[in-house]
Write a protein that holds these residues in place. Structure first.
Motif, short mmCIF file in Angstrom:
data_model
loop_
_atom_site.label_atom_id
_atom_site.label_comp_id
_atom_site.label_asym_id
_atom_site.label_seq_id
_atom_site.Cartn_x
_atom_site.Cartn_y
_atom_site.Cartn_z
N SER A 2 0.83 -1.19 0.00
CA SER A 2 0.00 0.00 0.00
C SER A 2 0.87 1.25 0.00
N LYS A 3 0.29 2.31 -0.49
CA LYS A 3 1.01 3.58 -0.58
C LYS A 3 1.07 4.27 0.79
N GLN A 4 2.08 5.12 0.95
CA GLN A 4 2.25 5.93 2.16
C GLN A 4 1.30 7.13 2.09
N PRO A 5 0.36 7.26 3.05
CA PRO A 5 -0.47 8.47 3.06
C PRO A 5 0.39 9.70 3.30
N ILE A 6 0.05 10.78 2.64
CA ILE A 6 0.71 12.07 2.83
C ILE A 6 -0.36 13.14 2.74
N ILE A 7 -0.33 14.11 3.65
CA ILE A 7 -1.40 15.09 3.76
C ILE A 7 -0.91 16.47 3.35
N PHE A 8 -1.70 17.14 2.52
CA PHE A 8 -1.45 18.52 2.12
C PHE A 8 -2.66 19.33 2.60
N CYS A 9 -2.43 20.18 3.58
CA CYS A 9 -3.53 20.88 4.24
C CYS A 9 -3.43 22.39 4.03
N ASP A 10 -4.53 22.97 3.61
CA ASP A 10 -4.64 24.42 3.49
C ASP A 10 -4.61 25.07 4.87
N PHE A 11 -4.34 26.37 4.89
CA PHE A 11 -4.26 27.11 6.17
C PHE A 11 -5.49 28.00 6.37
N GLU A 81 -4.85 20.69 16.84
CA GLU A 81 -3.70 20.23 17.61
C GLU A 81 -3.70 18.71 17.73
N GLU A 82 -4.85 18.13 17.98
CA GLU A 82 -4.96 16.67 18.07
C GLU A 82 -4.66 16.01 16.72
N PHE A 83 -5.04 16.68 15.64
CA PHE A 83 -4.77 16.18 14.30
C PHE A 83 -3.27 16.12 14.04
N VAL A 84 -2.54 17.14 14.44
CA VAL A 84 -1.08 17.14 14.28
C VAL A 84 -0.47 15.98 15.05
N VAL A 85 -0.92 15.79 16.29
CA VAL A 85 -0.42 14.68 17.11
C VAL A 85 -0.74 13.34 16.45
N PHE A 86 -1.94 13.22 15.91
CA PHE A 86 -2.37 11.99 15.23
C PHE A 86 -1.44 11.67 14.05
N THR A 87 -1.14 12.67 13.21
CA THR A 87 -0.28 12.42 12.05
C THR A 87 1.12 12.02 12.49
N GLN A 88 1.59 12.61 13.57
CA GLN A 88 2.92 12.24 14.07
C GLN A 88 2.92 10.81 14.59
N LYS A 89 1.89 10.45 15.34
CA LYS A 89 1.77 9.10 15.90
C LYS A 89 1.68 8.05 14.80
N GLU A 90 0.96 8.38 13.72
CA GLU A 90 0.75 7.44 12.62
C GLU A 90 1.83 7.53 11.54
N PHE A 112 3.41 24.02 16.13
CA PHE A 112 2.82 22.78 15.62
C PHE A 112 3.61 22.13 14.49
N ILE A 113 4.10 22.96 13.55
CA ILE A 113 4.65 22.45 12.29
C ILE A 113 6.02 23.06 12.04
N ILE A 210 -9.80 12.98 11.72
CA ILE A 210 -9.10 11.92 12.47
C ILE A 210 -9.96 10.66 12.48
N GLN A 211 -11.24 10.82 12.79
CA GLN A 211 -12.15 9.67 12.86
C GLN A 211 -12.24 8.98 11.50
N ASN A 212 -12.33 9.76 10.44
CA ASN A 212 -12.43 9.17 9.11
C ASN A 212 -11.17 8.44 8.72
N LEU A 213 -10.01 9.04 9.00
CA LEU A 213 -8.74 8.38 8.67
C LEU A 213 -8.56 7.11 9.48
N ASN A 214 -9.00 7.12 10.73
CA ASN A 214 -8.96 5.90 11.53
C ASN A 214 -9.84 4.82 10.94
N GLY A 215 -11.02 5.22 10.45
CA GLY A 215 -11.93 4.27 9.84
C GLY A 215 -11.37 3.66 8.57
#
Length: 219
Positions: A2-11, A81-90, A112-113, A210-215
């Motif tokens: 499987s491919k490595q997820p990578i996120i590009f997020c607007d500000f 903030e929780e989303f940043v922690v989630f991406t780091q953990k995963e 954060f970044i 976060i919930q959707n990515l976990n799902g």
């Protein structure tokens, strides 16, 4: 494999509750900014042209006042903030890709970044009025004069290696959404995705992402 997820997020309007450029213009700019904004949204002029002209309406002497205004009024969207922690953990790489400007984005995200994970426009205060610099211009595959060209940035990352996830809210995210494997959208980006039949997942805050990515990960 499987491919490595990578996120590009607007500000602006995505990480923050409101669009900081619009807030800055409403508070500091003369009335001419409104027509420029409308012409960008209707795609009559390019994002680069519109944003550059809007900031050129503002005196360079207002830099500190504008920076302070954004820091005091720019509210981070719930769950970021929780989303940043989630991406780091995963171990999911997270890049901020923004048509905003360095002098107000960096102070808000420094906790954060890392700055080497932020793509945004730069600024020059050496002249009477603010000048915007465009370090992430369009590549040879884009002719939209984006300013900070989000699709060009996505193309820096190998399609065969990465599952590209775009999170955004506006016209500035549309071209990136067209290239993404997965899109999380809100506000105006939802309208454009529906108009162009781009599959997306709506969100109100980062907790939902976060919930959707976990799902997705659990399947």
């Amino acid at each position: 494999m499987s491919k490595q997820p990578i996120i590009f997020c607007d500000f602006d309007g995505t990480i923050t509750e409101s669009d900081n450029i619009i807030a800055i213009m409403k508070h500091f700019a003369p009335p001419e900014w409104e027509e420029l904004k409308d012409n960008v949204l209707s795609q009559h002029i390019s994002i680069k042209d519109g944003v550059g002209k809007m900031f050129s309406l503002l005196p360079s002497s207002s830099k500190e006042e504008i920076t302070r205004f954004v820091q005091e009024n720019g509210i981070l969207r719930a769950g970021f903030e929780e989303f940043v922690v989630f991406t780091q953990k995963e171990n999911i790489p997270l890049y901020i890709v923004s048509g905003g400007i360095d002098f107000f984005i960096y102070p808000m995200l420094d906790h954060f970044i890392d700055r080497d994970h932020i793509y945004c426009n730069a600024s020059d205060f050496s002249k009477e009025n603010i000048q915007i610099i465009w370090p992430h211009a369009c590549d040879e595959f884009c002719s939209n004069d984006c300013g900070c060209c989000k699709p060009s940035i996505l193309r820096l990352f190998d399609n065969d290696k990465y599952e590209k996830i775009v999170i955004g809210d506006s016209i500035t995210d549309l071209q990136a959404a067209k290239l993404a494997d997965r899109v999380y959208a809100r506000d105006y980006l939802i309208e454009k995705c529906e108009e162009l039949d781009i599959h997306y997942t709506p969100f109100a805050d980062f907790t939902e992402i976060i919930q959707n990515l976990n799902g997705v990960k659990a399947r």
